[in-house]
Structures are given as C-alpha cells and as structure tokens.
Design a protein around this motif. Structure first.
Motif, PDB file in Angstrom:
ATOM      1  N   LYS A  73       0.834  -1.212   0.000  1.00 52.39           N
ATOM      2  CA  LYS A  73       0.000   0.000   0.000  1.00 52.39           C
ATOM      3  C   LYS A  73       0.860   1.250   0.000  1.00 52.39           C
ATOM      4  CE  LYS A  73      -4.151  -1.837   2.149  1.00 52.39           C
ATOM      5  NZ  LYS A  73      -5.100  -1.763   3.265  1.00 52.39           N
ATOM      6  N   HIS A  74       1.930   1.216   0.774  1.00 50.75           N
ATOM      7  CA  HIS A  74       2.838   2.363   0.817  1.00 50.75           C
ATOM      8  C   HIS A  74       3.480   2.598  -0.555  1.00 50.75           C
ATOM      9  CE1 HIS A  74       5.616   5.295   2.378  1.00 50.75           C
ATOM     10  NE2 HIS A  74       6.666   4.544   2.036  1.00 50.75           N
ATOM     11  N   TYR A  75       3.910   1.521  -1.196  1.00 50.44           N
ATOM     12  CA  TYR A  75       4.506   1.632  -2.525  1.00 50.44           C
ATOM     13  C   TYR A  75       3.496   2.226  -3.519  1.00 50.44           C
ATOM     14  CZ  TYR A  75       6.852   0.425  -6.863  1.00 50.44           C
ATOM     15  OH  TYR A  75       7.443   0.485  -8.098  1.00 50.44           O
ATOM     16  N   ILE A  76       2.266   1.733  -3.479  1.00 57.63           N
ATOM     17  CA  ILE A  76       1.220   2.240  -4.380  1.00 57.63           C
ATOM     18  C   ILE A  76       0.974   3.720  -4.126  1.00 57.63           C
ATOM     19  CG2 ILE A  76      -1.254   2.105  -4.898  1.00 57.63           C
ATOM     20  CD1 ILE A  76      -0.935  -0.978  -4.493  1.00 57.63           C
ATOM     21  N   ALA A  77       0.901   4.106  -2.861  1.00 58.50           N
ATOM     22  CA  ALA A  77       0.697   5.521  -2.526  1.00 58.50           C
ATOM     23  C   ALA A  77       1.834   6.371  -3.089  1.00 58.50           C
ATOM     24  CB  ALA A  77       0.594   5.690  -1.009  1.00 58.50           C
ATOM     25  N   MET A  78       3.052   5.852  -2.994  1.00 60.81           N
ATOM     26  CA  MET A  78       4.188   6.597  -3.552  1.00 60.81           C
ATOM     27  C   MET A  78       4.070   6.713  -5.069  1.00 60.81           C
ATOM     28  SD  MET A  78       7.554   5.504  -1.334  1.00 60.81           S
ATOM     29  CE  MET A  78       7.408   3.738  -1.576  1.00 60.81           C
ATOM     30  N   ALA A  90      12.699   3.125  -5.264  1.00 62.95           N
ATOM     31  CA  ALA A  90      13.886   2.357  -5.647  1.00 62.95           C
ATOM     32  C   ALA A  90      14.508   1.700  -4.419  1.00 62.95           C
ATOM     33  CB  ALA A  90      14.893   3.263  -6.349  1.00 62.95           C
ATOM     34  N   GLU A  91      14.525   2.409  -3.302  1.00 66.63           N
ATOM     35  CA  GLU A  91      15.065   1.859  -2.052  1.00 66.63           C
ATOM     36  C   GLU A  91      14.229   0.676  -1.566  1.00 66.63           C
ATOM     37  OE1 GLU A  91      15.412   3.494   2.465  1.00 66.63           O
ATOM     38  OE2 GLU A  91      16.056   4.870   0.894  1.00 66.63           O
ATOM     39  N   LEU A  92      12.921   0.804  -1.633  1.00 62.93           N
ATOM     40  CA  LEU A  92      12.038  -0.294  -1.230  1.00 62.93           C
ATOM     41  C   LEU A  92      12.272  -1.519  -2.106  1.00 62.93           C
ATOM     42  CD1 LEU A  92       8.382  -0.063  -0.148  1.00 62.93           C
ATOM     43  CD2 LEU A  92       9.006  -1.733  -1.862  1.00 62.93           C
ATOM     44  N   ILE A  93      12.413  -1.306  -3.393  1.00 62.46           N
ATOM     45  CA  ILE A  93      12.650  -2.413  -4.333  1.00 62.46           C
ATOM     46  C   ILE A  93      13.987  -3.087  -4.034  1.00 62.46           C
ATOM     47  CG2 ILE A  93      13.092  -2.982  -6.774  1.00 62.46           C
ATOM     48  CD1 ILE A  93      10.154  -2.477  -6.210  1.00 62.46           C
TER      49      ILE A  93
END
Length: 153
Positions: A73-78, A90-93
């Motif tokens: 959800k956080h990634y989608i929001a970003m 990119a950091e999350l990935i």
C-alpha cells in the motif's frame, strides 16, 4: 496516454483466466485497495483494464516476494504521488530484492536437503540401504546435525 489501456473490459473471471490468480485473490487485492483504478459496472461487478492488469502483476509480485500488504500500500501511494517518490520506491525495491535473494538461498538449501532425502529413500526402496535416517530410530548418524554453540552445550 493510450485510452484503450484504461478501458474497463475484464471481469474477475476474465482476469483469473488471464493471470492464473484465483478469483478470491483478485477480489482480495481489490478490497485491500491494491489496484487503484478498478471500475464497477451497473450491477456493481468489478471491471479491470489492461492498465489494472499491470497494477495486479506488480502487486502479486510484491506479495509473492513476501512484501507485507502495508508496504505494498505504501509503494502504491508513492506511485500515485509521482516522480518525487522514485528514490524511495527504488530503495524499497532494493530492500525487497535482498530479502528475496535471502529467501531463495534458504529455499535452495532446503531443496538440496530434500533432494538428498529423495536419493536416500530411492536407495532404501531399492534395498541398497537400511532406513537409518528415521529420527524415530534414534540413530546418532541420522542425517546432518546442527552445530550446537558452546554456550548451549
């Protein structure tokens, strides 16, 4: 922007056939708001576009790799915020890649163990070995042993 990519045209059943995901999984992802632009028809049935399929592929990849729903959800929001979040995405990935590589290493070790057991049992079944690896037999030579740290021994 290609408007046909955003045209809602696939039902949950269609998406299940296209992706191989279960209808339950597709509905769950949608209910969790992981596919941001899902549409509904007059009978309130979900309809998905080709663009939605891209979101679904990404979400499922993240989930299979072990990323928690909250992080997806956080990634989608970003993503929805735009390009200013590219460094954080990119950091999350990169972090998820490291975690997945660690899981793959662990799975490969487990697969090696399973293959050794398979070969062992093939020899037992062929009458070439006795079943000494069964933990029930309390055999001290039963397979690989753990390395017990000195402070525990």
């Amino acid at each position: 922007m290609n408007q046909s990519l955003h045209e809602p045209k696939y039902t949950v059943k269609d998406v299940s056939e296209i992706t191989g995901l279960t209808k339950h999984t597709i509905r769950y992802y949608d209910d969790q708001k992981l596919i941001p632009f899902t549409s509904r028809n007059k009978r309130n049935n979900r309809l998905f576009s080709d663009h939605d399929l891209d979101w679904l592929r990404m979400v499922h990849c993240f989930r299979i790799s072990g990323l928690p729903i909250s992080e997806v959800k956080h990634y989608i929001a970003m993503c929805l915020q735009g390009d200013e979040t590219v460094p954080e995405r990119a950091e999350l990935i990169a972090k998820q890649e490291k975690e997945l590589e660690a899981k793959i290493l662990e799975y490969n070790l487990q697969l090696k163990h399973i293959k050794e057991k398979k070969a062992y049992y093939a020899n037992v079944l062929a009458g070439q070995l006795e079943d000494t690896w069964n933990p029930v037999n309390n055999n001290p030579e039963c397979g690989e042993k753990y390395d017990i740290p000195k402070h525990i021994q």
